[in-house]
Design an enzyme around this catalytic site. Structure first.
Site, PDB file in Angstrom:
ATOM      1  NE  ARG A  76      -4.080   1.508   1.439  1.00 34.72           N
ATOM      2  CZ  ARG A  76      -5.267   1.226   0.999  1.00 34.72           C
ATOM      3  NH1 ARG A  76      -5.674   0.086   0.769  1.00 34.72           N
ATOM      4  NH2 ARG A  76      -6.101   2.115   0.657  1.00 34.72           N
ATOM      5  CB  VAL A 104      -4.625   9.269   0.052  1.00 39.98           C
ATOM      6  CG1 VAL A 104      -5.490   9.280  -0.999  1.00 39.98           C
ATOM      7  CG2 VAL A 104      -5.127  10.451   1.226  1.00 39.98           C
ATOM      8  CG  HIS A 120     -18.700  10.771   3.138  1.00 43.37           C
ATOM      9  ND1 HIS A 120     -18.146   9.527   3.078  1.00 43.37           N
ATOM     10  CD2 HIS A 120     -19.791  10.543   4.225  1.00 43.37           C
ATOM     11  CE1 HIS A 120     -18.619   8.889   3.824  1.00 43.37           C
ATOM     12  NE2 HIS A 120     -19.620   9.183   4.583  1.00 43.37           N
TER      13      HIS A 120
HETATM   14  C1  GAR Z   1     -20.483  10.413  -4.511  1.00 46.67           C
HETATM   15  O1  GAR Z   1     -21.585  10.213  -4.000  1.00 46.67           O
HETATM   16  C2  GAR Z   1     -19.338  10.375  -3.266  1.00 46.67           C
HETATM   17  O2  GAR Z   1     -19.883  11.091  -2.141  1.00 46.67           O
HETATM   18  C3  GAR Z   1     -19.261   8.945  -3.030  1.00 46.67           C
HETATM   19  O3  GAR Z   1     -19.077   8.321  -4.217  1.00 46.67           O
HETATM   20  C4  GAR Z   1     -20.038   9.249  -5.118  1.00 46.67           C
HETATM   21  C5  GAR Z   1     -19.383   9.221  -6.367  1.00 46.67           C
HETATM   22  O4  GAR Z   1     -20.426   9.718  -7.281  1.00 46.67           O
HETATM   23  N1  GAR Z   1     -18.070   8.683  -2.196  1.00 46.67           N
HETATM   24  C6  GAR Z   1     -17.900   8.055  -1.145  1.00 46.67           C
HETATM   25  O5  GAR Z   1     -18.888   7.156  -1.017  1.00 46.67           O
HETATM   26  C7  GAR Z   1     -16.496   8.088  -0.560  1.00 46.67           C
HETATM   27  N2  GAR Z   1     -16.646   7.382   0.873  1.00 46.67           N
HETATM   28  P1  GAR Z   1     -19.735  10.006  -8.799  1.00 46.67           P
HETATM   29  O6  GAR Z   1     -18.901   8.938  -9.447  1.00 46.67           O
HETATM   30  O7  GAR Z   1     -21.114  10.105  -9.650  1.00 46.67           O
HETATM   31  O8  GAR Z   1     -19.219  11.659  -8.755  1.00 46.67           O
END
Ligand code: GAR
Length: 218
Positions: A76, A104, A120
């Site tokens: 990692r 990261v 998030h």
């Molecule tokens: C978003 O809702 C973002 O908040 C989530 O993935 C989605 C991406 O959507 N991220 C997480 O859950 C991180 N823990 P997208 O690819 O359509 O932008």
């Protein structure tokens, strides 16, 4: 910790994606052909896997892309160092983690700490991690939403920049996670565009857990 004072040149954004990339698209649409007006431009898009919608969107927009797959490295930390180098090549002012589903590591935080923005799909500090929407539904909350925050060395624990609220209705069953997530994403895309634009245009200062927008130099 303070950001560099805003210059007249648009801030350079490197956007990291793992999925469909609709948040990336919202940024690209907001920037359009006038990065000076928005205050930032996307200079590259990186991903942790091949063949995602996010990468396709970047390619359609004519942007440089790169992929750092965790599985391609022996450890990692090595993956983290490679990701750091790939991002650094594009000299970002801000790194935007827009649906990037990896935590990261040390090198990345050393390189870009205080300049990494994550979005998030829950109201942090509730429901951090990879299943924010599902966990909030299972808990039975009446409101949830999205949080744009700086990344620190925890999981979704960094200082909060902006939050948006979405009501959970009787129709939102455990099986309806995708529908709720879509409603969250409608709010989230605007929130991210607004937050990144303000950081880029106005500058910011991070004091402990507080993010102050537009206070650079005070
Ligand atoms: C978003 O809702 C973002 O908040 C989530 O993935 C989605 C991406 O959507 N991220 C997480 O859950 C991180 N823990 P997208 O690819 O359509 O932008």
């Amino acid at each position: 910790m303070a950001s560099p004072p805003p210059s007249t040149a648009p801030a350079r954004l490197v956007v990291l994606v793992s999925g469909s990339g609709t948040n990336l698209q919202a940024l690209l649409d907001a920037i359009g052909d006038d990065p000076e007006h928005y205050g930032a431009q996307v200079v590259a898009v990186g991903a942790d896997r091949d063949g995602t919608g996010g990468l396709e969107r970047a390619e359609r927009a004519g942007l440089p892309t790169f992929v750092c797959r965790l599985g391609a490295y022996a450890s990692r930390p090595e993956w983290d160092a490679a990701l750091t180098a790939a991002v650094a090549e594009h000299r970002p002012d801000l790194v935007v983690s827009a649906g990037f589903m990896k935590i990261v590591g040390k090198d990345f935080l050393a390189g870009f700490g205080g300049r990494i923005v994550n979005t998030h799909p829950a109201l942090l500090p509730s429901f951090p991690g990879a299943h924010g929407v599902r966990d909030a539904l299972a808990y039975g909350v009446k409101v949830t939403g999205c949080t744009v925050h700086f990344v620190d060395d925890g999981v979704d624990t960094g200082p909060i920049i902006a939050q948006g609220v979405v009501e959970v209705t009787e129709e939102d069953t455990a099986e309806g996670e995708a529908a709720l997530h879509e409603r969250i994403k409608e709010v989230e895309r605007n929130l991210l565009v607004e937050a990144v634009g303000r950081l880029a245009r106005d500058g910011y200062r991070i004091e402990g857990r507080k993010v102050h927008l537009g206070h650079v130099g005070e």
